[in-house]
Scaffold this active site. Structure first.
Site, mmCIF file in Angstrom:
data_model
loop_
_atom_site.group_PDB
_atom_site.id
_atom_site.type_symbol
_atom_site.label_atom_id
_atom_site.label_comp_id
_atom_site.label_asym_id
_atom_site.label_seq_id
_atom_site.Cartn_x
_atom_site.Cartn_y
_atom_site.Cartn_z
ATOM 1 C CB SER A 1 -0.880 -0.010 1.257
ATOM 2 O OG SER A 1 -1.447 1.258 1.465
ATOM 3 C CE1 TYR B 1 -4.193 -2.143 4.937
ATOM 4 C CE2 TYR B 1 -3.529 0.109 4.431
ATOM 5 C CZ TYR B 1 -3.929 -1.147 4.012
ATOM 6 O OH TYR B 1 -4.053 -1.413 2.672
HETATM 7 N N1 LIG Z 1 -8.578 -0.379 -2.254
HETATM 8 C C1 LIG Z 1 -7.495 0.379 -2.096
HETATM 9 O O1 LIG Z 1 -7.495 1.590 -2.347
HETATM 10 C C2 LIG Z 1 -6.210 -0.232 -1.605
HETATM 11 C C3 LIG Z 1 -5.088 0.596 -1.449
HETATM 12 C C4 LIG Z 1 -3.896 0.029 -1.004
HETATM 13 C C5 LIG Z 1 -3.819 -1.314 -0.749
HETATM 14 N N2 LIG Z 1 -4.937 -2.107 -0.890
HETATM 15 C C6 LIG Z 1 -4.821 -3.527 -0.598
HETATM 16 O O2 LIG Z 1 -5.369 -4.253 -1.686
HETATM 17 C C7 LIG Z 1 -5.965 -5.462 -1.217
HETATM 18 C C8 LIG Z 1 -7.400 -5.571 -1.706
HETATM 19 O O3 LIG Z 1 -8.123 -4.445 -1.229
HETATM 20 P P1 LIG Z 1 -9.667 -4.226 -1.552
HETATM 21 O O4 LIG Z 1 -9.912 -2.775 -1.521
HETATM 22 O O5 LIG Z 1 -10.044 -5.023 -2.738
HETATM 23 O O6 LIG Z 1 -10.317 -4.859 -0.237
HETATM 24 P P2 LIG Z 1 -11.585 -5.805 -0.053
HETATM 25 O O7 LIG Z 1 -11.866 -5.795 1.424
HETATM 26 O O8 LIG Z 1 -12.677 -5.429 -0.973
HETATM 27 O O9 LIG Z 1 -11.031 -7.233 -0.482
HETATM 28 C C9 LIG Z 1 -10.360 -8.112 0.393
HETATM 29 C C10 LIG Z 1 -11.090 -9.452 0.364
HETATM 30 O O10 LIG Z 1 -10.346 -10.376 1.151
HETATM 31 C C11 LIG Z 1 -11.250 -11.189 1.869
HETATM 32 N N3 LIG Z 1 -10.540 -11.677 3.060
HETATM 33 C C12 LIG Z 1 -10.041 -10.927 4.072
HETATM 34 N N4 LIG Z 1 -9.470 -11.714 4.994
HETATM 35 C C13 LIG Z 1 -9.577 -12.988 4.549
HETATM 36 C C14 LIG Z 1 -9.169 -14.250 5.071
HETATM 37 N N5 LIG Z 1 -8.545 -14.325 6.250
HETATM 38 N N6 LIG Z 1 -9.450 -15.360 4.369
HETATM 39 C C15 LIG Z 1 -10.096 -15.280 3.165
HETATM 40 N N7 LIG Z 1 -10.513 -14.107 2.634
HETATM 41 C C16 LIG Z 1 -10.256 -12.978 3.316
HETATM 42 C C17 LIG Z 1 -12.422 -10.276 2.196
HETATM 43 O O11 LIG Z 1 -13.631 -10.975 2.443
HETATM 44 C C18 LIG Z 1 -12.493 -9.399 0.954
HETATM 45 O O12 LIG Z 1 -13.439 -9.896 0.022
HETATM 46 C C19 LIG Z 1 -5.800 -5.452 0.301
HETATM 47 O O13 LIG Z 1 -4.619 -6.139 0.624
HETATM 48 C C20 LIG Z 1 -5.610 -3.982 0.614
HETATM 49 O O14 LIG Z 1 -4.894 -3.778 1.814
HETATM 50 C C21 LIG Z 1 -6.124 -1.588 -1.310
#
Ligand SMILES: NC(=O)c1ccc[n+]([C@@H]2O[C@H](COP(=O)([O-])OP(=O)(O)OC[C@H]3O[C@@H](n4cnc5c(N)ncnc54)[C@H](O)[C@@H]3O)[C@@H](O)[C@H]2O)c1
Length: 318
Positions: free
Chosen positions: A124, A149
């Site tokens: 991130s 985080y």
């Molecule tokens: N969206 C953003 O702007 C952003 C920015 C920086 C980093 N990220 C990173 O990108 C990744 C995806 O983010 P996102 O926005 O799609 O989030 P999101 O919450 O929509 O997707 C994450 C998914 O992982 C699943 N999950 C979580 N823990 C789990 C576990 N223990 N076992 C199985 N499934 C599990 C959740 O149910 C969810 O569907 C994450 O690692 C997040 O930290 C996102």
């Protein structure tokens, strides 16, 4: 061989899975459909990408059997499952350590047992902390995270370096800069502000509106993830951003315009863990991955608004 996408029912994971399927890959998704936000939205994401080459395993990555099942017939992993969000990580840091450090460790160990050596995973922009020199370059120090985080994402990058060093695994960490667009998580700023505007409620503006973020359209991030997957070699770190800073007040105006609403603003103090600006230096990703984001914030907000306005339940069910 298939690609395992963890968190494939989530926002970014569902788009990445869809793009892999579209180019002819077989995809296995592991997702526990947790209640960080409405699991029904995650079911809708999965339904939207339904495909004969998609196998969805509903289960938690803490479970060794689930990991084993998900890794069968797989030669590459895209690890996107995590607990996201800065402010909730301050409320429950131990959960974030488990989700974002323990689970990647367990996954890497399961990959080792299965002889799988290639992983792309989501770091991130928050690793940069409240860094003031913009744009943020991958060569900057990331040892001053300002939330649990962010600390877990710094730790995840360290873990990647360690597994590369010890076992020669090819692992790429992608530093996503605030991703938005269709299926965005409902608690993230653009989606949340859109919901509040449609409900006629005020938008909480933390600070005077001058904080700024690099907002990256999902349709630009996804090719970056696939390019990283296709070029996995050694231990790499890339910024994936739009490379444009958008002030919060401009963002709120832009969402209002895209939705045809006039925002009401409630000014609130900046929150602990928030950073004042983010901005990606994407030269490394451009040169080495061929990453080329093209979507302006206005175009991206218009696409988000089309998706959002076609789904009135997103703001009417509260
Ligand atoms: N969206 C953003 O702007 C952003 C920015 C920086 C980093 N990220 C990173 O990108 C990744 C995806 O983010 P996102 O926005 O799609 O989030 P999101 O919450 O929509 O997707 C994450 C998914 O992982 C699943 N999950 C979580 N823990 C789990 C576990 N223990 N076992 C199985 N499934 C599990 C959740 O149910 C969810 O569907 C994450 O690692 C997040 O930290 C996102």
């Amino acid at each position: 061989m298939a690609v395992l996408v963890t968190g494939g029912a989530g926002f970014i994971g569902s788009h990445v899975s869809e793009a892999l399927l579209a180019r002819g890959e077989s995809v296995i998704v592991i997702d526990n459909l947790n209640s960080f936000y409405d699991p029904q939205l995650k079911r809708q994401n999965i339904a939207a990408i339904d495909h004969p080459n998609l196998n969805v395993i509903i289960g938690d990555l803490s479970d060794a059997e689930i990991r084993k099942q998900g890794l069968e017939g797989v030669d590459r992993v895209i690890h996107l499952a995590a607990s996201a969000g800065v402010r909730p990580s301050i409320e429950d840091p131990a959960k974030y350590i488990h989700q974002n450090l323990m689970i990647p460790t367990l996954l890497l160990e399961s990959m080792r047992s299965a002889g799988i050596t290639k992983m792309v995973w989501a770091s991130s922009s928050s690793v940069y902390g409240d860094h003031l020199d913009t744009p943020f370059s991958e060569s900057a120090s990331v040892m001053k995270p300002v939330s649990p985080y962010a600390a877990t994402k710094v730790g995840g990058e360290a873990l990647a370096a360690c597994y590369n060093h010890l076992y020669g695994m090819d692992i790429t960490s992608l530093r996503f800069f605030t991703v938005y667009g269709e299926r965005q998580r409902p608690e993230m700023a653009i989606h949340k502000f859109a919901r509040l505007m449609m409900q006629g409620r005020p938008i909480p503006q933390f600070g005077d509106g001058s904080t700024a973020r690099d907002y990256t359209y999902i349709g630009d991030i996804v090719p970056g993830v696939l390019a990283a997957l296709d070029r996995l070699k050694g231990c790499q770190v890339y910024n994936l951003g739009e490379a444009e800073m958008v002030r919060l007040d401009r963002l709120i105006d832009g969402i209002g315009q895209a939705l045809g609403q006039t925002p009401q603003i409630e000014v609130l103090p900046l929150q602990p863990g928030d950073v004042t600006r983010t901005n990606a230096d994407i030269q490394r990703a451009q040169t080495q991955l061929g990453y080329q984001p093209t979507t302006s914030i206005e175009q991206g907000l218009a696409r988000f608004a089309d998706w959002f306005l076609a789904r009135p339940w997103l703001w009417q069910n509260e």
